[in-house]
Design a protein around this motif. Structure first.
Motif, PDB file in Angstrom:
ATOM      1  N   UNK A  35       0.824  -1.206   0.000  1.00 35.34           N
ATOM      2  CA  UNK A  35       0.000   0.000   0.000  1.00 35.34           C
ATOM      3  C   UNK A  35       0.858   1.257   0.000  1.00 35.34           C
ATOM      4  N   UNK A  36       2.021   1.202   0.648  1.00 32.90           N
ATOM      5  CA  UNK A  36       2.889   2.385   0.629  1.00 32.90           C
ATOM      6  C   UNK A  36       3.451   2.612  -0.767  1.00 32.90           C
ATOM      7  N   UNK A  37       3.793   1.540  -1.492  1.00 28.69           N
ATOM      8  CA  UNK A  37       4.237   1.684  -2.878  1.00 28.69           C
ATOM      9  C   UNK A  37       3.106   2.231  -3.744  1.00 28.69           C
ATOM     10  N   UNK A  38       1.904   1.716  -3.515  1.00 33.66           N
ATOM     11  CA  UNK A  38       0.741   2.193  -4.277  1.00 33.66           C
ATOM     12  C   UNK A  38       0.532   3.683  -4.024  1.00 33.66           C
ATOM     13  N   UNK A  39       0.601   4.083  -2.761  1.00 32.61           N
ATOM     14  CA  UNK A  39       0.387   5.495  -2.419  1.00 32.61           C
ATOM     15  C   UNK A  39       1.449   6.369  -3.074  1.00 32.61           C
ATOM     16  N   UNK A  40       2.699   5.902  -3.040  1.00 30.02           N
ATOM     17  CA  UNK A  40       3.792   6.673  -3.627  1.00 30.02           C
ATOM     18  C   UNK A  40       3.566   6.892  -5.130  1.00 30.02           C
ATOM     19  N   UNK A  41       3.171   5.843  -5.813  1.00 33.05           N
ATOM     20  CA  UNK A  41       2.935   5.953  -7.256  1.00 33.05           C
ATOM     21  C   UNK A  41       1.726   6.838  -7.543  1.00 33.05           C
ATOM     22  N   UNK A  42       0.642   6.617  -6.822  1.00 34.34           N
ATOM     23  CA  UNK A  42      -0.579   7.397  -7.051  1.00 34.34           C
ATOM     24  C   UNK A  42      -0.342   8.866  -6.731  1.00 34.34           C
ATOM     25  N   UNK A  43       0.383   9.131  -5.657  1.00 36.80           N
ATOM     26  CA  UNK A  43       0.687  10.522  -5.303  1.00 36.80           C
ATOM     27  C   UNK A  43       1.528  11.204  -6.380  1.00 36.80           C
ATOM     28  N   UNK A  44       2.412  10.446  -7.020  1.00 35.04           N
ATOM     29  CA  UNK A  44       3.229  11.025  -8.084  1.00 35.04           C
ATOM     30  C   UNK A  44       2.338  11.553  -9.206  1.00 35.04           C
ATOM     31  N   UNK A  45       1.296  10.829  -9.519  1.00 35.79           N
ATOM     32  CA  UNK A  45       0.413  11.245 -10.611  1.00 35.79           C
ATOM     33  C   UNK A  45      -0.493  12.393 -10.205  1.00 35.79           C
TER      34      UNK A  45
END
Length: 140
Positions: A67-77
């Protein structure tokens, strides 16, 4: 001006086959940021952006990302930065995850091969025991 589309926690939980508890967990992890309304801000109002973030979160989970990886990627966008560094980061995370999956697949294949060897040995032993003459047990 059109009214923005909004969703309740129940709407999104039902649409994505989640529990409301899971929705609140994703909110606690910073993946969703619903507006609050009602007494004490108890009611969550999710935007189309939240719905998209939830969809991307679930896609990332299916890919096996944390979930932290998902958040990092989603936040980038979500950020207005240049997409080049965002895509490079995304590719790096995916490459790392692919490597982990390939290692797990190798381990699983080794385990499967070992199971097949033991099955073959067990079948051979079983065939021998079924062909062997039975000894009579003395009643003394």
């Amino acid at each position: 001006m059109a009214t923005p589309v909004t969703f309740t926690i129940s709407d999104l939980a039902r649409e994505f086959d989640l529990t409301t508890r899971a929705m609140r967990f994703y909110e606690d992890m910073g993946l969703l940021q619903p507006q609050r309304s009602g007494p004490g801000g108890r009611n969550r109002i999710y935007s189309a952006r939240d719905r998209t973030r939830l969809k991307l979160t679930l896609r990332a989970k299916r890919l096996g990302l944390s979930l932290s990886e998902a958040r990092e990627i989603i936040d980038m966008y979500d950020s207005p930065r240049d997409t080049g560094p965002q895509l490079k980061k995304f590719l790096a995370i995916l490459a790392q995850h692919r490597k982990q999956l390939e290692e797990q697949m190798e381990d699983l294949q080794a385990n499967l091969d070992e199971v097949k060897v033991h099955e073959k040995e067990a079948r051979t032993l079983l065939a021998r025991t079924e062909k062997a003459p039975r000894r009579k047990v003395n009643g003394s």
